[in-house]
Design an enzyme around this catalytic site. Sequence first.
Site, PDB file in Angstrom:
ATOM      1  N   GLU B  49      36.522  -3.085  98.629  1.00 52.99           N
ATOM      2  CA  GLU B  49      36.103  -3.524  97.440  1.00 52.99           C
ATOM      3  C   GLU B  49      36.781  -2.882  95.869  1.00 52.99           C
ATOM      4  OE1 GLU B  49      31.859  -4.097  96.983  1.00 52.99           O
ATOM      5  OE2 GLU B  49      31.496  -4.443  98.735  1.00 52.99           O
ATOM      6  N   ASP B  60      24.233  -2.217  88.809  1.00 51.96           N
ATOM      7  CA  ASP B  60      24.594  -0.736  89.016  1.00 51.96           C
ATOM      8  C   ASP B  60      23.708   0.253  88.727  1.00 51.96           C
ATOM      9  OD1 ASP B  60      26.913  -1.271  90.605  1.00 51.96           O
ATOM     10  OD2 ASP B  60      27.750  -2.301  88.775  1.00 51.96           O
TER      11      ASP B  60
END
Lengths: 424, 265
Positions: B49, B60
């Site tokens: 990724e 995040d």
Amino acid sequence: MTDPQPAPARPGRFGDYGGRYVPEALVAALEELDAARLAAMADPAFRAELDRLQRDYTGRPSPLTEVPRFAEHAGGARIFLKREDLNHTGSHKINNVLGQALLTRRMGKRRVIAETGAGQHGVATATAAALMGLECTVYMGKKDTIRQALNVARMRLLGAEVVPVPTGSGTLKDAINEAMRDWVTNVDHTHYLLGTVTGPHPFPTMVRDFHAVIGDEAAEQLREATGGLPDVVCACVGGGSNAMGIFHRFIPEDAVRLVGLEAGGEGVDSGRHAARFSTGSPGVLHGAATFVLQDEDGQTLPTHSVSAGLDYPSVGPEHAHLRESGRAEYRPVTDAEAMEAFRMLCQTEGIMPALESAHALAGALQLGRELGPGTVVLVNLSGRGDKDVDTAARWFGLLDPEDLVQAEQVRADEPVQDAEGSGW
Amino acid sequence: MSALQDVFARCREERRAALVGYLPAGYPDREGSLRAMRALVEAGTDIVEVGVPYSDPLMDGPVIQDAAEQALQQGFRLPHVMECAQAVAEAGAVPVVMSYWNPVLRYGVDRFAGDLRAAGGAGIITPDLIPDEAGTWLAAAGRHRLDPIFLVAPSSTDARLASTAFACQGFVYAASTMGVTGVRGTVGSGARELVRRTREVTDLPICVGLGVSTGAQAGEVAAFADGVIVGSVLVRALAEDPSGEGLRRTAQDLADGVRRPEPAR
């Protein structure tokens, strides 16, 4: 064969703007919230409870005040202020907060989280949480906690936990990011009490609806005072909740001009501003498709305004739609213009506005001068200026910087009381 | 067959799960990220990724936030994503992009898709774009033969699991726990249940992400999922040792883990 039907409007869309740009993990909570608010708004008992709180707790209806001495500087226009500054907690923010806090209880959640920039929404949320016995955590950019230390203390006095957010630019947008991270982690028992008309659906619609009382009251009060509608409605636009609150009632009235005033900061050309509709472009931020101040790669740009409440890189999606459809217009007001309007209202009327609201006042002065004698201008005075005394005193050079440093030292050296027995 | 279908078919033959590793493009800097991506592939990662650093990464945790911030300070620009994808493809793994939606939107959805395909990319994972809002992207994905990969979460209703999986190609990304990215001591117990529910509505491979950080955890997840997604622990290894050796060791441990699936005791 039936006539072709137009495609059904997507829920939460204002033209091309709005929508739900969120992690899948939050979708169930947004659906739950949407269902809860629709059921609540249709429930007479909920309406009655909200009406009672607005009357007995907030102090609604807020007055409408004509300001003739201020208006002498506005080309012969008549200027009326909708006095949201007189609400409990000092701004319009409490309207939405009480509504969402009631919804939180109705959904059986026990905790609210909120973001705040200047502290107005954080204080309002901490207030409602105290009133309704909810746990409360407020995220605030680290830089803002320093700029608005008194509001941090206010929130803590009200029993809220205040979490300074050091990441990114340490301002409002980073506080929203951190609140979203908390929400996705604790969504089963936590409601995100978002403070403005942006974010994923249903926030822009729901927050607007909780603030629509501003325009509803003002239209009635102004009809009593003048016999008609205003020619122009002015409101400052950060996220845009006070503006949507006062605009909503007048959107179907084509004769009424709707003008939103954004933070022009040090001037649009300086690059130090938050004028999304001057140099921003369509994008996605914090869950909504709307206008965003961004660079060529879609990275959010830093913003500046003398007023923390307008210092935000995006704007509620309904504003983006109102501008695109031509129904409302948006102008930048510089820090200097806003500070001049602030000073003028203080000294002609004895009313100290919030610096955010001073942008709307500066717009009213401009429009009065442009449109001439007899023009009726309605201004949403969204908040009071107590929180801004320090900024204003420094702007106008009313206090010697060395005296300020000395005063801080004296205060730091002299505890209010001995630590023994201090309950907080 | 798409590149992702090939990977999962090969892993099935080898009776193991795929290792999916995340690294941000441009971190610790432009050259360093190209080296790190190659090291990840050499250590046995099947799918990489390529993360797009973004100013407002609201899914995040601190490790990836800090990395994104550093990449942006180092002057990260979007075309570097394509360079990373190409480096991954040349090193022999399958690159997919992981991006918040606004950078892709700003670049131009169709242009981004075209450039990614030209660089050898196989698809895009979109953590803040749900299929309901993805009309433009799904059309571009079809035109450029990229796989759209959406997330499902423990809070997803059965109806949403079905509609989201239906919009996916390549694989379905199952977020194991309610929360943001980060290194956790344990993988949420909800992961297995989410994979079970998702299997009922799709035949696509299902990869589990959020919170896997050791080979042992990877082995546990490999027992019930088709792929194990690892991010923060790789980024942390790179942060602690910019030479990339720590990253290589961490990735090898994880690659060993997916090769010996172990039901949790």
